[in-house]
Design a protein around this motif. Sequence first.
Motif, PDB file in Angstrom:
ATOM      1  N   SER A 140      15.926   1.803  12.122  1.00  0.00           N
ATOM      2  CA  SER A 140      14.969   0.952  11.421  1.00  0.00           C
ATOM      3  C   SER A 140      15.710   0.044  10.447  1.00  0.00           C
ATOM      4  N   LYS A 141      15.327  -1.216  10.407  1.00  0.00           N
ATOM      5  CA  LYS A 141      15.912  -2.162   9.458  1.00  0.00           C
ATOM      6  C   LYS A 141      15.267  -2.020   8.089  1.00  0.00           C
ATOM      7  N   ILE A 142      14.154  -1.280   8.028  1.00  0.00           N
ATOM      8  CA  ILE A 142      13.436  -1.082   6.772  1.00  0.00           C
ATOM      9  C   ILE A 142      13.891   0.255   6.197  1.00  0.00           C
ATOM     10  N   PRO A 143      14.466   0.253   5.004  1.00  0.00           N
ATOM     11  CA  PRO A 143      15.052   1.486   4.468  1.00  0.00           C
ATOM     12  C   PRO A 143      14.039   2.527   3.994  1.00  0.00           C
ATOM     13  N   TYR A 144      12.767   2.216   4.027  1.00  0.00           N
ATOM     14  CA  TYR A 144      11.753   3.151   3.531  1.00  0.00           C
ATOM     15  C   TYR A 144      11.342   4.125   4.624  1.00  0.00           C
ATOM     16  N   SER A 145      11.148   5.370   4.255  1.00  0.00           N
ATOM     17  CA  SER A 145      10.686   6.386   5.197  1.00  0.00           C
ATOM     18  C   SER A 145       9.571   7.197   4.552  1.00  0.00           C
ATOM     19  N   LEU A 146       8.516   7.452   5.303  1.00  0.00           N
ATOM     20  CA  LEU A 146       7.426   8.280   4.792  1.00  0.00           C
ATOM     21  C   LEU A 146       7.911   9.698   4.502  1.00  0.00           C
ATOM     22  N   CYS A 147       8.944  10.135   5.182  1.00  0.00           N
ATOM     23  CA  CYS A 147       9.464  11.483   4.966  1.00  0.00           C
ATOM     24  C   CYS A 147      10.272  11.582   3.675  1.00  0.00           C
ATOM     25  N   ARG A 148      10.765  10.480   3.186  1.00  0.00           N
ATOM     26  CA  ARG A 148      11.515  10.489   1.928  1.00  0.00           C
ATOM     27  C   ARG A 148      10.612  10.237   0.723  1.00  0.00           C
ATOM     28  N   GLY A 149       9.366   9.911   0.981  1.00  0.00           N
ATOM     29  CA  GLY A 149       8.425   9.659  -0.110  1.00  0.00           C
ATOM     30  C   GLY A 149       7.816  10.956  -0.596  1.00  0.00           C
ATOM     31  N   ASN A 150       6.706  10.839  -1.238  1.00  0.00           N
ATOM     32  CA  ASN A 150       6.027  12.009  -1.775  1.00  0.00           C
ATOM     33  C   ASN A 150       5.015  12.587  -0.801  1.00  0.00           C
ATOM     34  N   PHE A 151       5.152  12.295   0.459  1.00  0.00           N
ATOM     35  CA  PHE A 151       4.198  12.759   1.451  1.00  0.00           C
ATOM     36  C   PHE A 151       4.632  14.119   1.994  1.00  0.00           C
ATOM     37  N   ASN A 152       3.679  14.962   2.213  1.00  0.00           N
ATOM     38  CA  ASN A 152       3.942  16.267   2.797  1.00  0.00           C
ATOM     39  C   ASN A 152       3.390  16.238   4.219  1.00  0.00           C
ATOM     40  N   LEU A 153       4.078  15.531   5.094  1.00  0.00           N
ATOM     41  CA  LEU A 153       3.611  15.337   6.461  1.00  0.00           C
ATOM     42  C   LEU A 153       4.249  16.353   7.403  1.00  0.00           C
ATOM     43  N   PRO A 154       3.450  16.998   8.249  1.00  0.00           N
ATOM     44  CA  PRO A 154       3.999  17.976   9.198  1.00  0.00           C
ATOM     45  C   PRO A 154       5.073  17.381  10.110  1.00  0.00           C
ATOM     46  N   ALA A 155       4.942  16.127  10.493  1.00  0.00           N
ATOM     47  CA  ALA A 155       5.905  15.498  11.411  1.00  0.00           C
ATOM     48  C   ALA A 155       7.296  15.407  10.793  1.00  0.00           C
ATOM     49  N   CYS A 156       7.372  15.376   9.471  1.00  0.00           N
ATOM     50  CA  CYS A 156       8.673  15.288   8.800  1.00  0.00           C
ATOM     51  C   CYS A 156       9.467  16.578   8.957  1.00  0.00           C
ATOM     52  N   ALA A 157       8.773  17.700   9.111  1.00  0.00           N
ATOM     53  CA  ALA A 157       9.431  18.998   9.214  1.00  0.00           C
ATOM     54  C   ALA A 157       9.741  19.398  10.660  1.00  0.00           C
ATOM     55  N   LEU A 158       9.272  18.621  11.621  1.00  0.00           N
ATOM     56  CA  LEU A 158       9.498  18.974  13.026  1.00  0.00           C
ATOM     57  C   LEU A 158      10.978  18.858  13.384  1.00  0.00           C
ATOM     58  N   PRO A 159      11.511  19.832  14.112  1.00  0.00           N
ATOM     59  CA  PRO A 159      12.886  19.686  14.604  1.00  0.00           C
ATOM     60  C   PRO A 159      12.918  18.592  15.675  1.00  0.00           C
ATOM     61  N   ASP A 160      14.076  18.001  15.875  1.00  0.00           N
ATOM     62  CA  ASP A 160      14.211  16.905  16.846  1.00  0.00           C
ATOM     63  C   ASP A 160      13.736  17.304  18.241  1.00  0.00           C
ATOM     64  N   ALA A 161      13.907  18.567  18.604  1.00  0.00           N
ATOM     65  CA  ALA A 161      13.503  19.017  19.938  1.00  0.00           C
ATOM     66  C   ALA A 161      11.998  18.901  20.150  1.00  0.00           C
ATOM     67  N   GLU A 162      11.226  18.894  19.072  1.00  0.00           N
ATOM     68  CA  GLU A 162       9.769  18.796  19.189  1.00  0.00           C
ATOM     69  C   GLU A 162       9.255  17.365  19.080  1.00  0.00           C
ATOM     70  N   ILE A 163      10.144  16.431  18.801  1.00  0.00           N
ATOM     71  CA  ILE A 163       9.757  15.017  18.760  1.00  0.00           C
ATOM     72  C   ILE A 163       9.691  14.532  20.199  1.00  0.00           C
ATOM     73  N   PRO A 164       8.578  13.917  20.605  1.00  0.00           N
ATOM     74  CA  PRO A 164       8.460  13.486  22.006  1.00  0.00           C
ATOM     75  C   PRO A 164       9.505  12.441  22.387  1.00  0.00           C
ATOM     76  N   ASN A 165       9.891  12.479  23.644  1.00  0.00           N
ATOM     77  CA  ASN A 165      10.781  11.460  24.193  1.00  0.00           C
ATOM     78  C   ASN A 165       9.938  10.266  24.630  1.00  0.00           C
ATOM     79  N   ARG A 166      10.615   9.160  24.871  1.00  0.00           N
ATOM     80  CA  ARG A 166       9.927   7.982  25.398  1.00  0.00           C
ATOM     81  C   ARG A 166       9.322   8.303  26.752  1.00  0.00           C
ATOM     82  N   LYS A 167       8.122   7.741  27.001  1.00  0.00           N
ATOM     83  CA  LYS A 167       7.460   7.944  28.291  1.00  0.00           C
ATOM     84  C   LYS A 167       6.930   6.616  28.808  1.00  0.00           C
ATOM     85  N   ILE A 168       7.351   6.258  30.000  1.00  0.00           N
ATOM     86  CA  ILE A 168       6.902   5.014  30.620  1.00  0.00           C
ATOM     87  C   ILE A 168       5.383   5.012  30.764  1.00  0.00           C
TER      88      ILE A 168
END
Length: 129
Positions: A82-110
Amino acid sequence: MKFASVFFLFVSLALQTGCAGKPFQPPPFEFESWEKPGTSEQEIKRALLECGYPDPFIAGGKASANEFVIMSRCMEKSGFTSKIPYSLCRGNFNLPACALPDAEIPNRKIEKRLGGRFCRELPGADVCK
């Protein structure tokens, strides 16, 4: 009177220098916010749609903050930065997606790209072929 003149001059200069660059610029399109060496603009748009972005031009659309983080992490997992240095995970948000391991992040799907709203509404778009 002299104070008023100096004050007016100072305020005028301050306002003018604030408008000297590129004032009131619209935010970039979403595809302009991502980069990967050797990747074309079309490939970035395809990747965004394949990661679940509803539109390669608008950031997240009506997605929740958590869904937006998952889509962004999919892009990062695909090698984009990302060219934008801001991340919701670095903010004050307690989002479940921020805690997910990389293996649980979906891959690209055509299928996400071709079956998504963007390609259903604009089937002739280059990114939908």
